[in-house]
Structure formats: structure tokens, C-alpha cells
Design an enzyme around this catalytic site. Structure first.
Site, PDB file in Angstrom:
ATOM      1  N   SER A 119      -3.316  -2.870  -1.571  1.00  0.00           N
ATOM      2  CA  SER A 119      -4.077  -3.459  -0.380  1.00  0.00           C
ATOM      3  C   SER A 119      -4.950  -4.483  -0.758  1.00  0.00           C
ATOM      4  O   SER A 119      -5.452  -4.552  -1.881  1.00  0.00           O
ATOM      5  CB  SER A 119      -4.923  -2.245   0.433  1.00  0.00           C
ATOM      6  OG  SER A 119      -5.583  -2.943   1.434  1.00  0.00           O
ATOM      7  N   THR A 156     -16.583  -0.413  -6.916  1.00  0.00           N
ATOM      8  CA  THR A 156     -15.950   0.022  -8.097  1.00  0.00           C
ATOM      9  C   THR A 156     -15.722  -1.454  -8.806  1.00  0.00           C
ATOM     10  O   THR A 156     -15.220  -2.531  -8.416  1.00  0.00           O
ATOM     11  CB  THR A 156     -14.668   0.645  -8.192  1.00  0.00           C
ATOM     12  OG1 THR A 156     -15.015   1.713  -7.783  1.00  0.00           O
ATOM     13  CG2 THR A 156     -14.110   1.012  -9.755  1.00  0.00           C
ATOM     14  N   LYS A 184      -1.003  -4.207   7.557  1.00  0.00           N
ATOM     15  CA  LYS A 184       0.604  -3.734   7.634  1.00  0.00           C
ATOM     16  C   LYS A 184       0.354  -2.900   6.632  1.00  0.00           C
ATOM     17  O   LYS A 184       1.144  -1.842   6.450  1.00  0.00           O
ATOM     18  CB  LYS A 184       1.398  -5.012   7.504  1.00  0.00           C
ATOM     19  CG  LYS A 184       1.721  -5.574   8.786  1.00  0.00           C
ATOM     20  CD  LYS A 184       2.643  -6.775   8.673  1.00  0.00           C
ATOM     21  CE  LYS A 184       3.905  -6.505   8.127  1.00  0.00           C
ATOM     22  NZ  LYS A 184       4.881  -7.819   8.016  1.00  0.00           N
ATOM     23  N   TYR A 205      -9.295  -4.087   7.923  1.00  0.00           N
ATOM     24  CA  TYR A 205      -9.205  -3.317   6.419  1.00  0.00           C
ATOM     25  C   TYR A 205      -9.680  -1.975   7.156  1.00  0.00           C
ATOM     26  O   TYR A 205      -8.855  -0.830   6.857  1.00  0.00           O
ATOM     27  CB  TYR A 205     -10.316  -3.861   5.503  1.00  0.00           C
ATOM     28  CG  TYR A 205     -10.275  -3.115   4.134  1.00  0.00           C
ATOM     29  CD1 TYR A 205      -9.004  -3.140   3.429  1.00  0.00           C
ATOM     30  CD2 TYR A 205     -11.422  -2.638   3.733  1.00  0.00           C
ATOM     31  CE1 TYR A 205      -8.972  -2.552   2.058  1.00  0.00           C
ATOM     32  CE2 TYR A 205     -11.345  -1.956   2.389  1.00  0.00           C
ATOM     33  CZ  TYR A 205     -10.330  -1.958   1.722  1.00  0.00           C
ATOM     34  OH  TYR A 205     -10.256  -1.308   0.431  1.00  0.00           O
ATOM     35  N   ASP A 215       4.565  -3.819  -6.775  1.00  0.00           N
ATOM     36  CA  ASP A 215       3.537  -4.912  -6.188  1.00  0.00           C
ATOM     37  C   ASP A 215       4.419  -5.791  -5.603  1.00  0.00           C
ATOM     38  O   ASP A 215       5.348  -6.309  -6.081  1.00  0.00           O
ATOM     39  CB  ASP A 215       2.519  -4.998  -7.373  1.00  0.00           C
ATOM     40  CG  ASP A 215       1.063  -5.722  -6.890  1.00  0.00           C
ATOM     41  OD1 ASP A 215       1.053  -6.650  -6.082  1.00  0.00           O
ATOM     42  OD2 ASP A 215       0.192  -4.923  -7.326  1.00  0.00           O
ATOM     43  N   ASN A 216       3.598  -6.507  -4.755  1.00  0.00           N
ATOM     44  CA  ASN A 216       4.175  -7.774  -4.221  1.00  0.00           C
ATOM     45  C   ASN A 216       3.517  -8.877  -4.670  1.00  0.00           C
ATOM     46  O   ASN A 216       3.833 -10.278  -4.435  1.00  0.00           O
ATOM     47  CB  ASN A 216       4.338  -7.778  -2.623  1.00  0.00           C
ATOM     48  CG  ASN A 216       2.781  -7.972  -1.870  1.00  0.00           C
ATOM     49  OD1 ASN A 216       1.608  -7.891  -2.643  1.00  0.00           O
ATOM     50  ND2 ASN A 216       2.621  -7.915  -0.750  1.00  0.00           N
ATOM     51  N   TYR A 254       0.815  14.175   8.360  1.00  0.00           N
ATOM     52  CA  TYR A 254       2.137  14.416   7.419  1.00  0.00           C
ATOM     53  C   TYR A 254       1.792  15.575   6.828  1.00  0.00           C
ATOM     54  O   TYR A 254       2.652  16.546   6.352  1.00  0.00           O
ATOM     55  CB  TYR A 254       2.361  13.454   6.374  1.00  0.00           C
ATOM     56  CG  TYR A 254       3.579  12.526   6.843  1.00  0.00           C
ATOM     57  CD1 TYR A 254       3.144  11.335   8.060  1.00  0.00           C
ATOM     58  CD2 TYR A 254       4.759  12.315   6.611  1.00  0.00           C
ATOM     59  CE1 TYR A 254       4.246  10.589   8.294  1.00  0.00           C
ATOM     60  CE2 TYR A 254       5.846  11.632   6.888  1.00  0.00           C
ATOM     61  CZ  TYR A 254       5.662  10.686   7.755  1.00  0.00           C
ATOM     62  OH  TYR A 254       6.587   9.817   8.141  1.00  0.00           O
TER      63      TYR A 254
END
Ligand code: UDP
Length: 328
Positions: free
Chosen positions: A76, A176, A92, A146, A32-33, A160
Site C-alpha cells: 500500500s 515507524t 484498491k 487510506y 510488489d508492483n 474471513y
């Protein structure tokens, strides 16, 4: 022992996922940032040998030295207030962050599940929303940062899967609620409960006729876990089909909390979806999953959680100063 990387691990959903994967016996690598997440959500796990935390922004290259079995990409900003304040970070992490984690999954030969959202349906013209509906999204509106990042996330994940044969899963998460939501993140459950606890009027946006369908955190985590363990690669809605208008919801919160405050009306935010209810037939059929926690029961639990917060937390209006962020 299975090794599972969870991004956004200090956030609401991420921290509950950490708990679940620890309970399932996995070694959990939490990342996590801490822009919108909070270490207090996972601090109880720090003492475990099977838990490690990495303070890292996954929008930049993600390195992990060991093997990985599973990656869950949940990093996010996820509330309208947050992604309006940090739109570029939001874009990003949904795009570059997803790309980095898909690359890591390919390198490690790991299965990856990405957290998409009911916002991919935008302001839906189909009701309830099933997974085949393409949505009605404004790319340039305030929510576009978003919604479009999450749509790109789905698109690159499928690419992918198809091009590299990567083992992928996509969950579309509907509204939620549960413990560890930030009281000041602007979302309607913490907003109304915080207002009731502070003795403020409840702010209904618009005339309150817009609808939402709320899922309790335990049901959401169970659905995500089952999807990860399934072999289904197309998107699946995880949500509760019990739909309510926001005005009825405000009345429900007034009853539950016993507040003597009233409802006041504020302008409806731009592009606020008018109706939202998941069609969950696919989750029922493929995952044998359905929500089991009734809203009245779940709301009681989350109200107990908010009541247990300190007066400082209850009155903290701003989470953090985000002004230095946005693309830097
Ligand atoms: N809402 C409201 N008052 C508030 C916060 C939110 O009436 O103080 C409304 C909001 O306009 C939306 C719904 O509640 O229609 C759910 O908002 P939230 O931000 O929780 O999530 P969204 O589903 O819009 O992403």
C-alpha cells in the site's frame, strides 16, 4: 522450510520483513508492483535460492503455484503525499488487494497477517489510543482513501476469520522510521532529514503542536513477527509510546544533524491528526513485546543511512510520475 509471501516487499516495511523472514530460515516470495517500492531495497536478496520476486499488482488476481505457510499483506502507499497522489490505487490495494490475498490464504490454508494502521483511529478523541477505540475518521477527507481502505481491510479479514475459519492476524502500525524510507515520500522523518542534508529550512506543518510517537524499524519488525507467531486474532497496536510534538521533533533533528537552518511554518494538511500515541498494553501482555530502541539512538542510525545516499537521490524531489495510474 516455511514459505512466506510478502506483498509490498520492495517498500520500507516490506523489505525489512523480507530480511527478517530470510534470517528466520523461510523461503520468501516477494511481491510488489513497484509503484512506490524500489527494487534496490531487496536487490541484496536476489542471489539467494530461498528468495523469489514477482512483479505483480495484488489488486488484480494473485496466483502462486506452490504451497504457502504465511502471507503478510504490506502492499500500500503509506505516506500522506503518496496516497493523495494515487488515491484510487490506495483504495484498491487495501480493499481488492486484501480480498485477493484472503482468497489465496484460504486456498493455500495459510496464515495471513494484514498491515493496518493507527490511521483507523483517524483524528482520535481518545488518548492514548487503545484497540477498543473505534476512531474518528472522515470517510470523504483526503486521508479517507487510506483510512477507510484499512478499516475495510480489518473488517473483511475478521469476516474471513469468522465465516471461513481463516487463520488471521491484524497489526495496527504506528509511525515507524528507519533505513529505506524514501527521502521524497513526504513523511516527517525523511522530510526533516532530507531538508537538513540539503541545507534547507525544516518545514513544520501547522504550529507544530500536533504529536506523534515514533517506532524504530527493528522494534516494529519484532512486534509484527511475534504477532504472526502468536494465536491472537484481534487487532494489536505496535508502536512506541514515547510521544513528541512535531515542533520538538524538528528541534531534535536540528540538534542531531547540526544544521544551521531554521524552522519555517507551513499550513497544516486537512485532517492531520492532532495527537497520536499508541496504548501498547495489549502487545506487552499478549506478545511480551515492547519497543527497546530509544528515539535518539534510532534517529542516529537512520541519519547515517540518509547521509550515505547519492547526491542524485538526495535531490530527487519527485519519486515517479503517477499520472497514468489511479484506477486504470
Ligand atoms: N509534518 C511536518 N512537516 C513535514 C512533514 C510532516 O510538520 O515536512 C508533520 C505532519 O503534518 C504530521 C506529522 O509531521 O503532523 C507526521 O507526518 P507524516 O507524514 O510523517 O505521517 P502521519 O503521521 O501524518 O501519517
Amino acid at each position: 522450510m516455511k514459505k512466506t509471501l510478502i506483498t509490498g516487499a520492495a517498500g520500507f516495511l516490506g523489505s525489512h520483513l523480507c530480511d527478517r523472514f530470510i534470517a528466520e530460515g523461510h523461503h520468501v516470495i516477494a511481491m510488489d508492483n513497484l509503484i512506490t517500492g524500489d527494487l534496490k531495497n531487496i536487490e541484496h536478496l536476489f542471489q539467494l535460492e530461498r528468495f523469489e520476486f514477482h512483479h505483480h499488482d495484488v489488486s488484480t488476481f494473485v496466483h502462486y503455484g506452490g504451497d504457502l505457510d504465511y502471507i503478510l499483506h504490506f502492499a500500500s502507499p503509506a505516506s500522506p503525499i503518496d496516497y493523495l497522489k494515487i488515491p484510487i490505487e490506495t483504495l484498491k490495494v487495501g480493499s481488492l488487494g486484501t480480498l485477493n490475498l484472503l482468497g489465496l490464504a484460504k486456498e493455500k490454508n495459510a496464515r495471513i497477517l494484514v498491515a493496518s494502521t493507527s490511521e483507523v483511529y483517524g483524528d482520535p478523541l481518545v488518548h492514548p489510543q487503545n484497540e477498543d477505540y473505534y476512531g474518528n475518521v472522515s470517510p470523504i477527507g483526503p486521508r479517507g482513501v487510506y483510512d477507510e481502505a484499512k478499516r475495510f481491510m480489518e473488517s473483511i479479514t475478521m469476516a474471513y476469520h469468522r465465516y471461513h475459519g481463516l487463520d488471521t492476524r491484524i497489526v495496527r502500525i504506528f509511525n515507524t522510521y528507519g533505513s529505506r524510507m524514501r527521502l521524497n515520500d513526504g513523511r516527517v522523518v525523511p522530510a526533516f532529514m532530507g531538508q537538513a542534508l540539503r541545507g534547507e529550512d525544516l518545514t513544520v506543518f501547522g504550529d507544530g503542536s500536533q504529536t506523534r510517537s515514533f517506532t524504530y524499524i527493528d522494534d516494529q519488525v519484532e512486534g509484527i513477527y511475534r504477532l504472526l507467531m502468536s494465536d491472537y486474532v484481534e487487532p494489536i497496536n505496535i508502536g512506541n509510546s514515547d510521544e513528541t510534538t512535531i515542533l520538538e521533533f524538528a528541534e531534535e533533528i536540528i540538534k542531531l544533524t547540526g544544521t544551521s537552518q531554521k524552522i519555517i511554518f507551513k499550513p497544516l494538511p486537512t485532517d492531520d491528526p492532532l495527537q497520536r500515541q499508541p496504548d501498547i498494553s495489549r502487545a506487552k501482555e499478549i506478545l511480551d513485546w515492547k519497543p527497546i530502541v530509544h528515539r535518539s539512538e534510532g534517529l542516529k542510525k537512520v541519519y547515517e543511512y540518509f547521509k550515505s545516499l547519492s547526491p542524485e537521490e538526495l535531490h530527487q524531489k519527485e519519486h515517479r510520475d503517477f499520472s497514468h495510474l489511479n484506477g486504470k
